[in-house]
Design a protein around this motif. Structure first.
Motif, PDB file in Angstrom:
ATOM      1  N   ILE A  87       0.659  -1.006   0.086  1.00  0.00           N
ATOM      2  CA  ILE A  87       0.040   0.061   0.076  1.00  0.00           C
ATOM      3  C   ILE A  87       1.032   1.222   0.138  1.00  0.00           C
ATOM      4  N   ARG A  88       0.648   1.929  -0.879  1.00  0.00           N
ATOM      5  CA  ARG A  88       1.536   3.229  -0.903  1.00  0.00           C
ATOM      6  C   ARG A  88       0.351   4.574  -1.021  1.00  0.00           C
ATOM      7  N   GLY A  89       0.569   5.722  -0.739  1.00  0.00           N
ATOM      8  CA  GLY A  89      -0.380   6.853  -0.583  1.00  0.00           C
ATOM      9  C   GLY A  89       0.058   7.885   0.411  1.00  0.00           C
TER      10      GLY A  89
ATOM     11  N   LEU B 144      -3.514   8.209  12.198  1.00  0.00           N
ATOM     12  CA  LEU B 144      -2.704   9.042  12.259  1.00  0.00           C
ATOM     13  C   LEU B 144      -3.328  10.490  11.478  1.00  0.00           C
ATOM     14  N   CYS B 145      -3.955  10.135  10.791  1.00  0.00           N
ATOM     15  CA  CYS B 145      -4.523  11.479  10.109  1.00  0.00           C
ATOM     16  C   CYS B 145      -5.647  12.170  11.062  1.00  0.00           C
ATOM     17  N   ALA B 146      -6.230  11.633  11.784  1.00  0.00           N
ATOM     18  CA  ALA B 146      -7.042  12.063  12.870  1.00  0.00           C
ATOM     19  C   ALA B 146      -6.109  12.901  13.876  1.00  0.00           C
ATOM     20  N   SER B 147      -4.986  12.227  14.296  1.00  0.00           N
ATOM     21  CA  SER B 147      -3.901  12.926  15.188  1.00  0.00           C
ATOM     22  C   SER B 147      -3.497  14.348  14.497  1.00  0.00           C
ATOM     23  N   LEU B 148      -3.023  14.307  13.374  1.00  0.00           N
ATOM     24  CA  LEU B 148      -2.446  15.427  12.711  1.00  0.00           C
ATOM     25  C   LEU B 148      -3.403  16.407  12.548  1.00  0.00           C
ATOM     26  N   ALA B 149      -4.766  16.121  12.187  1.00  0.00           N
ATOM     27  CA  ALA B 149      -5.975  16.993  12.243  1.00  0.00           C
ATOM     28  C   ALA B 149      -6.343  17.789  13.795  1.00  0.00           C
TER      29      ALA B 149
ATOM     30  N   GLY C 181       8.704   6.611   2.577  1.00  0.00           N
ATOM     31  CA  GLY C 181       9.466   7.476   3.302  1.00  0.00           C
ATOM     32  C   GLY C 181       9.407   8.155   4.438  1.00  0.00           C
ATOM     33  N   ASN C 182       7.891   7.905   4.834  1.00  0.00           N
ATOM     34  CA  ASN C 182       7.611   8.535   6.124  1.00  0.00           C
ATOM     35  C   ASN C 182       7.907  10.088   6.394  1.00  0.00           C
ATOM     36  N   CYS C 183       7.416  10.755   5.450  1.00  0.00           N
ATOM     37  CA  CYS C 183       7.899  12.024   5.383  1.00  0.00           C
ATOM     38  C   CYS C 183       6.488  12.886   5.596  1.00  0.00           C
ATOM     39  N   LEU C 184       6.935  14.088   6.307  1.00  0.00           N
ATOM     40  CA  LEU C 184       5.824  15.155   6.573  1.00  0.00           C
ATOM     41  C   LEU C 184       6.181  16.623   5.921  1.00  0.00           C
TER      42      LEU C 184
ATOM     43  N   LEU D 220       1.143  17.082   4.374  1.00  0.00           N
ATOM     44  CA  LEU D 220       0.921  16.016   3.470  1.00  0.00           C
ATOM     45  C   LEU D 220       1.938  15.027   4.366  1.00  0.00           C
ATOM     46  N   TYR D 221       1.433  13.763   4.471  1.00  0.00           N
ATOM     47  CA  TYR D 221       2.209  12.799   5.404  1.00  0.00           C
ATOM     48  C   TYR D 221       2.405  11.732   3.986  1.00  0.00           C
TER      49      TYR D 221
END
Length: 401
Positions: free
Chosen positions: A309-311, A353-358, A384-387, A379-380
């Motif tokens: 899974i990518r994205g 994770l998305c909820a935590s960032l929000a 690459g685990n990049c923010l 964007l996460y």
């Protein structure tokens, strides 16, 4: 039991906030779970009982009685010898129904006790000191759950002792009084609810027209039972029921949001948009921007690439000061194409994770977290685990090339 004197008096409230088990009954101040040593050098727990002098609903300084009573055995030192330095007398008496005191202590510091926090913490410290020589972790500050009443002016069913233990009560109170809406209670929205439910916001309004089915159970926090799934409840009703065990003022609105029912967002201070329906999202965003209501919109895009899974995750904020970027970076069409997210793929960790960032973005906007860049678009990237932070309000670096 009345908790009114506790919440209205700083010294009593301080005892409670510091983790002491405090009650007021029949005009007495009771503090339970005080560790002490018995004659067999065993650690026991007793109750300190003090008369409570009041002027109306205000406690006055305990200048007229520096003694306390004790429900328990004769306290001893670490060798099992009686604590003669505070011993006053022994006599059994039922001071309140069901509570029998056996001993009375007397220890008066120079100048007397300043208030009831001073008095109780001194006596508790004397008894616990000897218990800690046998069991170092013994403490009267148990932080046991305490039932909240309306008099506590709280939104929780039991007191928030986590903030007081971390000494961030003032910071946590920055969220008090806010009315929050979560629109879309799927994977990300349900985790947003889980996070904001632990804050002091005044109201959490849940808006979603979906029913709670098996695939939802794998996308939201906690563990739903088979009976929960068989009940066929709306998602918002299920989640309100679950989280009402902890907090009050959760409002469930089992409807899909659209132009015809935007009134459900009236009086709201902040909105979390966790919608798959891009058309409805656009209607809501436009209305919120016109009304000057800040919000955070979140989205997830994932594909299957060679069975991996990518994205990426996206969190976009809109504030009174900055909203023009929203139309450029937030998709308004429905999720489709090769985005696996539309299939209800089970990626709860990405939802969380998305909820935590929000939620972090929201807490930055209200001053809970430091926010030097004031990024409004994040964007996460999974690979690459990049923010990546964009749309910032940070001043330009004059030394940058």
């Amino acid at each position: 039991m009345s908790r009114s004197p506790i919440s209205r008096n700083a010294d009593l409230k301080r005892l409670r906030d510091e983790g002491y088990e405090v009650e007021v009954k029949s005009g007495y101040l009771l503090v339970s779970s005080i560790p002490y040593v018995d004659s067999n050098r065993q650690i026991k727990r007793g109750v300190l009982v003090s008369t409570l002098e009041m002027a109306g609903d205000k406690a006055v300084n305990p200048v007229n009685d520096h003694t306390v009573m004790f429900a328990g055995e004769q306290p001893c030192d670490e060798r099992g010898g009686p604590l003669q330095q505070i011993y006053h007398s022994s006599q059994r008496s039922e001071v309140v129904p069901g509570l029998v005191v056996s001993h009375k202590f007397s220890a008066k510091p120079p100048g007397g006790y300043l208030d009831y926090h001073h008095k109780i913490s001194e006596y508790a410290g004397i008894l616990a000191r000897y218990a800690q020589r046998i069991q170092p972790e013994a403490s009267a500050r148990t932080f046991a759950p305490v039932i909240c009443t309306e008099d506590d002016n709280g939104v929780f069913e039991y007191l928030d002792t986590a903030s007081s233990r971390a000494d961030i009560t003032a910071v946590s109170r920055k969220l008090a009084g806010h009315r929050i809406a979560v629109v879309g209670l799927g994977g990300t929205g349900s985790y947003v609810l889980d996070l904001v439910s632990k804050t002091h916001v005044a109201e959490i309004r849940l808006i979603d027209g979906d029913r709670f089915h098996s695939h939802n159970a794998f996308r939201c926090p906690g563990a739903a039972s088979l009976d929960d799934l068989r009940a066929g409840m709306y998602k918002v009703e299920y989640l309100r029921h679950r989280y009402s065990a902890m907090r009050r003022n959760i409002v469930a609105i089992p409807e899909y949001i659209g132009e015809e029912n935007l009134h459900h967002l009236e009086g709201i201070d902040f909105v979390f948009l966790c919608l798959d329906n891009g058309g409805a999202k656009g209607v809501v965003m436009d209305a919120l921007i016109r009304q000057g209501v800040p919000f955070v919109d979140s989205g997830i895009g994932v594909t299957n690439d060679d069975d991996r899974i990518r994205g990426q995750l996206r969190v976009t904020a809109s504030s009174v000061e900055k909203s023009s970027h929203v139309s450029k970076v937030v998709p308004r069409g429905d999720i489709g194409g090769d985005n696996l997210y539309v299939t209800n793929i089970q990626i709860a960790e990405l939802n969380a994770l998305c909820a935590s960032l929000a939620v972090i973005r929201w807490k930055k906007m209200v001053g809970f977290y430091a926010d030097l860049e004031e990024e409004h678009h994040c964007l996460y990237v999974i690979d690459g685990n990049c923010l990546h932070n964009e749309e910032t309000n940070a001043p330009a670096d004059p030394d940058a090339a």
